[in-house]
Design an enzyme around this catalytic site. Sequence first.
Site, PDB file in Angstrom:
ATOM      1  N   GLU A 236      28.489  28.231  25.070  1.00  0.00           N
ATOM      2  CA  GLU A 236      29.695  27.400  24.933  1.00  0.00           C
ATOM      3  C   GLU A 236      29.336  25.923  25.064  1.00  0.00           C
ATOM      4  OE1 GLU A 236      29.438  30.058  26.900  1.00  0.00           O
ATOM      5  OE2 GLU A 236      31.345  31.129  27.101  1.00  0.00           O
ATOM      6  N   GLY A 302      25.973  27.822  40.551  1.00  0.00           N
ATOM      7  CA  GLY A 302      26.892  27.055  39.690  1.00  0.00           C
ATOM      8  C   GLY A 302      28.227  26.790  40.368  1.00  0.00           C
ATOM      9  N   GLU A 388      33.707  35.228  41.503  1.00  0.00           N
ATOM     10  CA  GLU A 388      32.347  35.397  40.985  1.00  0.00           C
ATOM     11  C   GLU A 388      31.404  35.670  42.169  1.00  0.00           C
ATOM     12  OE1 GLU A 388      29.973  32.299  38.678  1.00  0.00           O
ATOM     13  OE2 GLU A 388      30.846  33.411  37.027  1.00  0.00           O
ATOM     14  N   HIS A 419      59.779  28.990  42.002  1.00  0.00           N
ATOM     15  CA  HIS A 419      60.731  29.340  40.941  1.00  0.00           C
ATOM     16  C   HIS A 419      60.109  30.290  39.937  1.00  0.00           C
ATOM     17  CE1 HIS A 419      63.712  26.388  42.311  1.00  0.00           C
ATOM     18  NE2 HIS A 419      62.632  25.755  42.748  1.00  0.00           N
ATOM     19  N   LYS A 545      28.025  38.123  27.548  1.00  0.00           N
ATOM     20  CA  LYS A 545      27.408  36.998  26.827  1.00  0.00           C
ATOM     21  C   LYS A 545      26.460  37.537  25.763  1.00  0.00           C
ATOM     22  CE  LYS A 545      26.943  33.888  30.838  1.00  0.00           C
ATOM     23  NZ  LYS A 545      25.973  33.271  31.738  1.00  0.00           N
TER      24      LYS A 545
END
Length: 582
Positions: A236, A302, A388, A419, A545
């Site tokens: 990506e 990460g 994760e 709400h 992936k």
Amino acid sequence: MNHRYEPPTNQGETVSTPVSIPVNPEPATETREWKKLTEYVAEIRGTNLRELFANQPGRSGDMTFNVGPLHVDLSKNLIDDRGLRLLGDLGRAMGLEDYRAAMFDGQHINTTEDRAVLHTALRIPVEREFSVDGQDIAADVHEVLGRMRDFAKALRSGSWQGVTGHTIKHVVNIGIGGSDLGPSMASQALRPYLTAGITPHFISNIDPADIEGTLDGLDPESTLFVISSKTFTTSETLANAHAARRWLLRSLADAGVDVEGEDAVKDITAKHFVAVSTNEEKVAEFGIDTANMFGFWDWVGGRYSVDSAIGLSFMAAIGPQDFMNFLEGFHEVDDHFRSEPIEMNVPVIMGLLGVWYADFLGAQSHAVLPYSEDLEQFPDYLQQLMMESNGKSVRLDGSAVTMPTGEIYWGKPGTNGQHAFFQLMHQGTHLIPADFIGFVNPHTDNVASDGETSMHDMLMSNFFAQTRVLAFGKTAEELREEGVSEELVAHKVMPGNRPSTTIMADKLTPKTLGALIALYEHIAFVEGVIWGINSYDQWGVELGKKQANDLLPSVSGSEHADTGDSSTDDLISFYRQHRADS
Ligand code: F6P
């Protein structure tokens, strides 16, 4: 039986005695402490928060703690002193203190990747020393921070200019997961600190709508891209980075800039692209000069990297001093987590409560409800951090876990959530422990024309009301006393006894935000230790992936779909048949 090993001697000055951690501890469910908690559940089921408060007059004071800038009230949780003691005993039995020391010392507690887990080193104050196996980690961290500071100052002062001499006004971070969520969330949370006229933007999704929407209207001459990827192999991010360079060259050409030839492209890339990564080779391959690369290390996961160079775009926007204040908030919580005894340790107690609700009281999710619009992305950020980390079903030795693990985190800022989904929280059949996060002072308030009614006070009245209603509800008797008609009583009963934790701070400052993030990082750690899982790998995201890469030729029509499963083949055929360019 626990098999123990002696870890290598740590060179760090902050480390006194090497600890030994259980290599293969028995599952928590096999411990005496777990069994005692199983018995104790009946006690809690036989009481409720009204009674717990009535029986313990000082309960709120007894169960409220300060951790760094955070004021944490745990008293509206479904637990009493005895339960907290039992949970603490469970933590001790599972080697929590040793694991904690092992993490801070830099032992390789990420066993499947054979890595240390040292995000706490990212916020070590400059005056402290810390080395692991002869490597001066503190010096490495501060060297990168120094380079980040210089870069941020150059952008903010205007001395770093684009290829046409324009100063940089837009910093676009391209990254995904941990290379996006942290800086994006933090930039929004600290909106009032964006003072140098640099607007941060974030592109993460491979969906072209993301890059199109973000770049639309940006001035290419004053735009700089930060390509953030730990591995620099994430498809990506690379696809978006290439698309960003195409956009930049096209837009600069439209503005009359010479973009032809290798040298021109190199010059443009050097002035409009920097990288944050651990992978020098791949950064160079993309064409970014490694002099413009900010590194970090394999011991930073990460989802634990917002306070590393991954925070570069955010630092550019808020400035180096506020970034250092952000790190200070993390560090204060680290110190608390590292040194406070179990019974006084807020991340430990909150982590143990997570286990308590998930494994003993049947909770299936955990709501995080910031009463702050600026913290809108915080629940999303926590989703990656917690899910994760702890979405695992095997233990460190590969055997199956013996209890539910991994809390499902979700949420939305109040009062909007009230709400939308609060109805289910108040009267539904699910038990949903919730963390309410609110601030005493807003950055800006808005006072009604009566000169008195502050919108922030209105927000906070809702904040206090909701935890109160969740905890104490309203009984049928109380409703009848109020004259509610009999046929509506059952519908209006508010069962209460729904647990929450209240986290408050003076203001949403860089330091407060750092503290909040560190709090949840350590909660994830505590839960992982009790569950006996590795909170620091993420193998579950790899197969998807790989298969996306494998399927691309048939999805794009250059091959016929032949996956061996008729559902996927037919879906791809349907897609191809109806694809406008097919
Ligand atoms: O989604 C999986 C993951 O590996 C995350 O853990 C990580 O934060 C994200 O992808 C991005 O990875 P990278 O920074 O290497 O591009």
